[in-house]
Design an enzyme around this catalytic site. Structure first.
Site, PDB file in Angstrom:
ATOM      1  N   ASP A 334      61.147 -27.163 -55.923  1.00  0.00           N
ATOM      2  CA  ASP A 334      61.513 -28.285 -56.360  1.00  0.00           C
ATOM      3  C   ASP A 334      60.147 -29.296 -56.682  1.00  0.00           C
ATOM      4  O   ASP A 334      59.119 -28.969 -55.906  1.00  0.00           O
ATOM      5  CB  ASP A 334      62.204 -29.094 -55.058  1.00  0.00           C
ATOM      6  CG  ASP A 334      62.605 -30.560 -55.218  1.00  0.00           C
ATOM      7  OD1 ASP A 334      63.257 -30.896 -56.098  1.00  0.00           O
ATOM      8  OD2 ASP A 334      61.832 -31.443 -54.661  1.00  0.00           O
ATOM      9  N   GLU A 371      60.848 -25.830 -61.288  1.00  0.00           N
ATOM     10  CA  GLU A 371      61.156 -27.318 -61.749  1.00  0.00           C
ATOM     11  C   GLU A 371      59.993 -27.895 -62.225  1.00  0.00           C
ATOM     12  O   GLU A 371      59.413 -28.696 -61.444  1.00  0.00           O
ATOM     13  CB  GLU A 371      62.053 -28.316 -60.761  1.00  0.00           C
ATOM     14  CG  GLU A 371      62.704 -29.499 -61.342  1.00  0.00           C
ATOM     15  CD  GLU A 371      63.227 -30.419 -60.345  1.00  0.00           C
ATOM     16  OE1 GLU A 371      64.233 -31.217 -60.501  1.00  0.00           O
ATOM     17  OE2 GLU A 371      62.566 -30.737 -59.216  1.00  0.00           O
TER      18      GLU A 371
END
Length: 674
Positions: A334, A371
Site C-alpha cells: 500500500d 501501489e
C-alpha cells in the site's frame, strides 16, 4: 489459555536476536529494540481481561541490554503466555520522543495479539512456530496469473453467503469451490494484520450505526493475523486458522497475496493513545520534523520512516515471516512510494528498501506488487524498480474507462493499455502491469455504470472523502432503476469492461464481486462500512448469473489464448507484424479523433496458431467493420443476449461475409485457427 505459574520463572539474560518472543526448549526469549529507551519492563499477564500484570520484570541495562536491544530469557514459560512492555526514555517531544512508562505496549514483532488493542489493554501472545508444515505453493507464473482482490470479512459476512463461519478465514475456505469455478488463480486479501483501531469515533449520520475500520488500513501488529477474522476465538486460534486457510487454498491451486501497509500505523497522531511503536521508539519508527511533529505523507496522520535501517529490517523480517511461517505467496504494498522515500523525503526508484525486498533470497519466488503512489505526489507508475515488481496500473483503469465513455481521443491510449502498456514498461515486460478496471478503493464495476457522482454520505465526512474523478456513466439514471433499456446497457457495459480487462496483455486484477454485479450504493470509499454496503450480497449471483457466466467464460477465453499472458510486447512493425491496428475500413489505424472505430488483428504466429480479431464500438451508433480475409468464428459479442454473448470454441459460429456489424457500446472477438 493454559494457566502458568509466572512467579516461579527463572530469569536469564537473553540474546539480541531474533527480535520478538521466541519459544525454545523449556522457555521463551524476549527481545525488543529501543535505541532511546532508558528503562524497559516486561509485563506478564495471567488473563486477557487483566489490566495489571501478574509479574513485571525490569530489564536492567547492565544485564539485559545488548546494543539497542533489550532481551531476557524466562525458563519455564510456554507458548500461550500473555505479555506486553512498559518503556521509559527522554521526555522531550520536541526531539521526537514520546515515552510514557504508565502505558503497556505491544511488541512490534508479536506474532499474535489479543484483548482490546484500541483502548490500550491489548496483549501479545507467545506463539510457537509451525513445525513440519509442508509447503504446497502453487507458484503460478505471471503469464497465467489472474488476481481476485477481496476482503476476508466482506467476502462471506453477508447472511446470503451460505457459509458456516461467515466473515472469517474459515469462511474463505468455504468459498474455494466458487473461486475455482470462476477461474481465478491468486487471492489478494485486503490487510489481515492486526489493526490498532476497529471502532471509529463517529456514527453513520443516515442510520446512527457506529462506523468501524472495515478495510483494516490501520496496522499495529504487522506479524499478527487479525483476531477479528477468526471463527473459533481470537486468543491465538487466529494463527492456526489463517494457516489452515492458506493450506486449503494451496491445495486448490490458489495463491495468497497479502496487502501490506508499511507506510503508516494505527497509532495515528500524538493525540491518540500510544499502543506500540510510538511508546517504544517514536523517533526511529516515524518521520518527524525538527520540532518533533509527525510528517504526514499518507493522509493518515503519521508516516513510517522506511529510510531508517531498523525499520527496513522490521519490514524484511515481517515479509520473511509471512512467507516462511504462514506460507503466503506474495505481497501488495500500500502507498509503496513511501518505501522509496529517502531521508530527505525524496522518492528514489532505486531506494535501498525496494532493492532489499526485490533481491532478498527468501522472497525470491514471492510476487511483489506495488501501489506506486502516495498521498503527497509520489507517483512511480511505470518506473517502480526493475522487472521484479508488478505495479497497480491506474493508467489502465483510467484509459479504459475514458475509452468506453466514448472519448475518441482515448483510443490510442487504450491500445497501449491493451498491449501491456509498452509506453510504461517497454524496458521491462507486460507482466509488470497489474491491470484493473476497479479496486477496493473506488466504485465497484456495477456502480461504474450506475452512478456519475459519489454517494459517501454514510461515511460521516459530508461526502468530502473519496475521489471526485470517477470516470463513470449512469446511462441517464443515477443509481438503481427498473428501466429495462438502461439495465440492458449497464449489463453490456459491465461485460465490455470485463472483456477488456481479461483480453489485454498484462496481469488482470478483478475486484471481488464485480463478476456478479456487487454494488456499494454509490459509495466509492467504504473504508468504514462494515455492513451491507461492503459485504458481498450473494443473492446477486443468481440475479446476475448472466454476468457471472460471462466473466467466467472471459477468463477461460483468456487462458485459451497465450498472447494475453506472454512476457514480450507485440511487434507492430515490419512486413509480418504480430499485431495490426485497424479502422473500420480495414486500413491501418491513423488515430484520428473524429473516427471512433478501433479494431486489431493478432497473427496466429503470436498466439499459438490462432489469429484474433477484436473490434470495439464505444459510440451510441453501430459501426460496420471490413474484415481481414480469413475464416473467422464468433467467440464473443457483448451485444448478444446470453448465452450467445460468449461461447466456447465448439459452439463458435462462422462469420459469413466480409463485414462485421458491431452494435453500439459493444465489442466483438473473432478467432481463426491457422
Amino acid at each position: 489459555m493454559e494457566s502458568m505459574n509466572l512467579s516461579s520463572l527463572a530469569v536469564r539474560p537473553g540474546r539480541p536476536t531474533p527480535l520478538g518472543a521466541t519459544a525454545y526448549g523449556n522457555g521463551v526469549q524476549f527481545a525488543l529494540f529501543s535505541r532511546h529507551a532508558t528503562r524497559v519492563w516486561l509485563a506478564l499477564f495471567d488473563r486477557i481481561e487483566d489490566a495489571q500484570p501478574v509479574r513485571e520484570i525490569e530489564l536492567a541495562p547492565e544485564q539485559f541490554r545488548f546494543g539497542d536491544v533489550w532481551s531476557v530469557r524466562l525458563e519455564g514459560l510456554r507458548p500461550g503466555a500473555l505479555y506486553a512492555y512498559r518503556v521509559d526514555g527522554p521526555h522531550a517531544t520536541a526531539k521526537g520522543h514520546r515515552y510514557d512508562p504508565s502505558l503497556y505496549l505491544l511488541d512490534p514483532y508479536a506474532r499474535c495479539t489479543t484483548g482490546d488493542v484500541q483502548n490500550g489493554t491489548g496483549k501479545c501472545i507467545v506463539v510457537e512456530e509451525a513445525a513440519d508444515w509442508p509447503g504446497k505453493h502453487p507458484r503460478i507464473p505471471l503469464g497465467e496469473t489472474i488476481v481476485y482482490e477481496t476482503h476476508v470479512r466482506g467476502l462471506t459476512r453477508h447472511p446470503s453467503s451460505g457459509v458456516r463461519e461467515p466473515g472469517t478465514y474459515a469462511g474463505v475456505v468455504e468459498k474455494i469451490p466458487y473461486l475455482k469455478e470462476l477461474g481465478i488463480t491468486t487471492l489478494e486479501l485486503l490487510p489481515v494484520h492486526q489493526v490498532g483501531r476497529i471502532d471509529l469515533d463517529r456514527v453513520n449520520p443516515l442510520t446512527g450505526e457506529p462506523l468501524r475500520n472495515y478495510w483494516n488500513y490501520d496496522p499495529i501488529g504487522y506479524f499478527a493475523p487479525m483476531a477479528h477474522f477468526a471463527s473459533n476465538g481470537g486468543q491465538g486460534e487466529q494463527v492456526a486458522e489463517f494457516r489452515e486457510m492458506v493450506d486449503a487454498l494451496h491445495d486448490a491451486g490458489i495463491e495468497v497475496v497479502l496487502d501490506m501497509v508499511f507506510n503508516h500505523t494505527g497509532e495515528s497522531d500524538y493525540r491518540h493513545l500510544s499502543t506500540s511503536f510510538r511508546g517504544i521508539d517514536n523517533r526511529t519508527y516515524y518521520r518527524v520534523d525538527d520540532r518533533g511533529n509527525y510528517i504526514d505523507m499518507t493522509g493518515c496522520a503519521n508516516t513510517v520512516d522506511c529510510s531508517n535501517p531498523v525499520v527496513q529490517d522490521l519490514i524484511l523480517d515481517c515479509l520473511r515471516y509471512w512467507t516462511i511461517e504462514m506460507h503466503v505467496d506474495g505481497f501488495r504494498f500500500d502507498l509503496a512510494t513511501i518505501l522509496a522515500r529517502a531521508r530527505d523525503g525524496q522518492v528514489r526508484s532505486d531506494a535501498p528498501l525496494i532493492e532489499r525486498i526485490g533481491s532478498d533470497p527468501v522472497l525470491r519466488d514471492a510476487k511483489l506488487i506495488a501501489e506506486p503512489w502516495d498521498a503527497v505526489g509520489g507517483y512511480l507508475v511505470g518506473g517502480f524498480n526493475g522487472k521484479r515488481w508488478g505495479e497497480w496500473n491506474d493508467r489502465f483503469r483510467d484509459d479504459a474507462r475514458v475509452f468506453w465513455l466514448g472519448n475518441n481521443g482515448a483510443k490510442e491510449a487504450f491500445s497501449r493499455r491493451f498491449a501491456g502498456s509498452p509506453d510504461l514498461y517497454g524496458s521491462r515486460t507486460p507482466h509488470n502491469s497489474i491491470n484493473m478496471i476497479t479496486a477496493h478503493d473506488g466504485f465497484t464495476l456495477r456502480d461504474c455504470v450506475s452512478y456519475i457522482h459519489k454517494h459517501n454520505e454514510a461515511n460521516a465526512e459530508n461526502n468530502n472523502d473519496g475521489s471526485n474523478n470517477n470516470l463513470t456513466w449512469n446511462f441517464g439514471v443515477e443509481g438503481e432503476t427498473d428501466d429495462p433499456l438502461v439495465n440492458t446497457l449497464r449489463m453490456r457495459m459491465q461485460k465490455n469492461f470485463l472483456a477488456s480487462l481479461m483480453l489485454s496483455m498484462g496481469v488482470p486484477m478483478l475486484l471481488g464481486g464485480d463478476e456478479f454485479g456487487r454494488t456499494q450504493r454509490g459509495n466509492n470509499n467504504p473504508y468504514c462500512q462494515d455492513n451491507e454496503v461492503s459485504w458481498y450480497d450473494w443473492s446477486l449471483l443468481e440475479k446476475n448469473s448472466e454476468l457471472f457466466r460471462f466473466c467466467k467464460e472471459a477468463i477461460r477465453l483468456r487462458k485459451e489464448n497465450p498472447v494475453f499472458g506472454r512476457g514480450e510486447f507485440l511487434e507492430a512493425g515490419g512486413k509480418d507484424p504480430e499485431v495490426r491496428w485497424l479502422n473500420a475500413h480495414g486500413r491501418p489505424q491513423d488515430w484520428r479523433h473524429d473516427d471512433p472505430s478501433l479494431a486489431l488483428c493478432i497473427s496466429g504466429r503470436a498466439n499459438g496458431g490462432t489469429a484474433l480479431y477484436i473490434a470495439y464500438n464505444t459510440t451510441l451508433e453501430p459501426i460496420e467493420y471490413a474484415l481481414p480475409q480469413k475464416h473467422w468464428h464468433m467467440r464473443l459479442n457483448t451485444a448478444r443476449p446470453s448465452p450467445a454473448d460468449i461461447v466456447p470454441p465448439e459452439r463458435a459460429m462462422e462469420v459469413m461475409g466480409t463485414t462485421l456489424h458491431v452494435a453500439p457500446k459493444s465489442m466483438v472477438v473473432l478467432t481463426c485457427d491457422s
